[in-house]
Motif scaffolding. Sequence first.
Motif, PDB file in Angstrom:
ATOM      1  N   GLU B  29       0.848  -1.200   0.000  1.00  0.00           N
ATOM      2  CA  GLU B  29       0.000   0.000   0.000  1.00  0.00           C
ATOM      3  C   GLU B  29       0.891   1.261   0.000  1.00  0.00           C
ATOM      4  N   GLN B  30       1.954   1.220   0.828  1.00  0.00           N
ATOM      5  CA  GLN B  30       2.874   2.360   0.903  1.00  0.00           C
ATOM      6  C   GLN B  30       3.669   2.515  -0.398  1.00  0.00           C
ATOM      7  N   ASP B  33       1.905   1.365  -6.993  1.00  0.00           N
ATOM      8  CA  ASP B  33       1.901   0.442  -8.133  1.00  0.00           C
ATOM      9  C   ASP B  33       3.257  -0.221  -8.318  1.00  0.00           C
ATOM     10  N   VAL B  35       5.926  -2.404 -10.314  1.00  0.00           N
ATOM     11  CA  VAL B  35       6.178  -2.653 -11.734  1.00  0.00           C
ATOM     12  C   VAL B  35       7.256  -3.699 -11.987  1.00  0.00           C
ATOM     13  N   PHE B  36       8.016  -4.056 -10.946  1.00  0.00           N
ATOM     14  CA  PHE B  36       9.083  -5.042 -11.133  1.00  0.00           C
ATOM     15  C   PHE B  36       9.476  -5.634  -9.785  1.00  0.00           C
ATOM     16  N   GLU B  56      10.212  -2.844  -7.090  1.00  0.00           N
ATOM     17  CA  GLU B  56      10.224  -1.509  -7.686  1.00  0.00           C
ATOM     18  C   GLU B  56       8.801  -1.029  -7.919  1.00  0.00           C
ATOM     19  N   SER B  57       8.496   0.124  -7.380  1.00  0.00           N
ATOM     20  CA  SER B  57       7.225   0.778  -7.671  1.00  0.00           C
ATOM     21  C   SER B  57       7.483   1.752  -8.811  1.00  0.00           C
ATOM     22  N   VAL B  58       6.457   2.449  -9.265  1.00  0.00           N
ATOM     23  CA  VAL B  58       6.671   3.443 -10.320  1.00  0.00           C
ATOM     24  C   VAL B  58       7.734   4.440  -9.881  1.00  0.00           C
ATOM     25  N   LYS B  59       7.695   4.817  -8.605  1.00  0.00           N
ATOM     26  CA  LYS B  59       8.585   5.888  -8.173  1.00  0.00           C
ATOM     27  C   LYS B  59       9.959   5.480  -7.672  1.00  0.00           C
ATOM     28  N   PRO B  83       4.125  -8.494 -11.814  1.00  0.00           N
ATOM     29  CA  PRO B  83       4.584  -7.900 -10.541  1.00  0.00           C
ATOM     30  C   PRO B  83       3.441  -7.277  -9.734  1.00  0.00           C
TER      31      PRO B  83
END
Lengths: 378, 124
Positions: B29-30, B33, B35-36, B56-59, B83
Amino acid sequence: MTEAATMEAKAEPLLLPLDSWHREKGGRMVEFAGYAMPIQYEGIMAEHEWTRTSASLFDVSHMGQLTVAGPGAGAALEKLLPADLGALKECRTRYSLLLAQDGGILDDLLITRTGEDSFRLVVNGATKHDDIAYLRANLPEEVTLAYHDEMALIALQGPLAASVLDDLLPGIAEALPFMASASRGCADAHLIVCRSGYTGEDGFEIAVPSDKAVKLADALLADERVKPAGLGARDSLRLEAGLPLYGHDMTASIDPVSADLAFAISKRRREQGGFAGAETILPLLAEGAPSKRVGLAIEGRAPAREGATIMAGERVVGVVTSGGHSPTLGRPIAMGHVEAGLAATGTELQIDVRGRKLSATVAPLPFVPHNYRRQGGK
Amino acid sequence: MTRYFTTDHEWIEVEGTSATVGITDHAQEQLGDIVFVEVPAAGTAVAKGKEAAVVESVKAASDVYSPITGEVTEGNAALEDDPALVNTAAETDGWFFKATIADTSELAGLMNAEAYATFCADLD
């Protein structure tokens, strides 16, 4: 922890005029450029996609809004910016660079002519105080600089932004082509609207007095085509659009030619020089810079982030300056600086991510085509 | 089977000397999204409190630490193609890796579900 360290506890971030508004809308707040700012509301991916298909509201009030005015303001600014301000018509906007004497980029900005001897500048939030000091130190006495910290700045971005704003400000879409500005009254506030943005989409950046910012944000969000978006989506959108981020893709130690921003140096200025750093920059324009900012398409799913080393075989040939996942393309993309000889589209390189070599290909920018309305309209 | 939680937001499900490890629903949640995900291959040695996987999130990229010392028996191959499974099923199908536990006494300092819920509530 020593007492001195305790005393130096970090200053609390400043609050934007829309601070409570963001929290009410579920914004997750982080510190950026000294301000508490929303990084996301419902999620970066959803906000990114909404911006590409509808319209999103971004609070960019951290940015510095300046007026430079006085006799000879244009000529004085031309000593620091490589733009042809003499040819800039009233209410027209240009992308430009604030240059150091050694040719390094101190900031990138938008500049609009607001009168014969007056200009409006919008500069980056993290650099605005340094910019103001540098401008004041280098502008003649009769040219004054005003910093409008009483103004908020709201960006409305996306293919439906023009239709949305036109409902609120009838005629604005027809009146403003891309990179043009107008003043309008709305909701008893004086607004400065510029058709510009940082997402690659059509859109507007709207300056509004801070005490009217909530009213404007509410009026925009009342339209069901509009949702709020945060810094996270702003970053992934601008990366897809190939737009460089100050402090990352360009810095004070990078010149405009290496940063692939030579388009910001107008023809007349190339011929005549006379701007900060011209002695360094003009030869680079003629002969090429030793390195260049490029786009990088990365194979696989693993993103390459800022700081990752770019290799050609065993040789280090550059560094990633921004990188991440492209929600539109569904794969990782990046920008980086590489040796000029390896900057041609299609050049195959590798990026070192945690000891693993990812295959990357130099790709043309933007990754996702721009959707600007150069002729105006909805 | 017993499930424990770490202060770094990993969960570990233990059956005898076998474990399944993932990140918690609070953690996904933190992160936002995802992505990997890079999971360790079978045979990789992991150590308690040391990096074992990357998410890895988007950010941003984040390390995932192993709650125990042991040897990986399987990485979750499903995360390679999907992912986002970590977002939708962090504490079930979105597991990261399975491993043997070298020393079960390492589990002593970990939290149970209730203690972890309290720990997360205190973070907000």
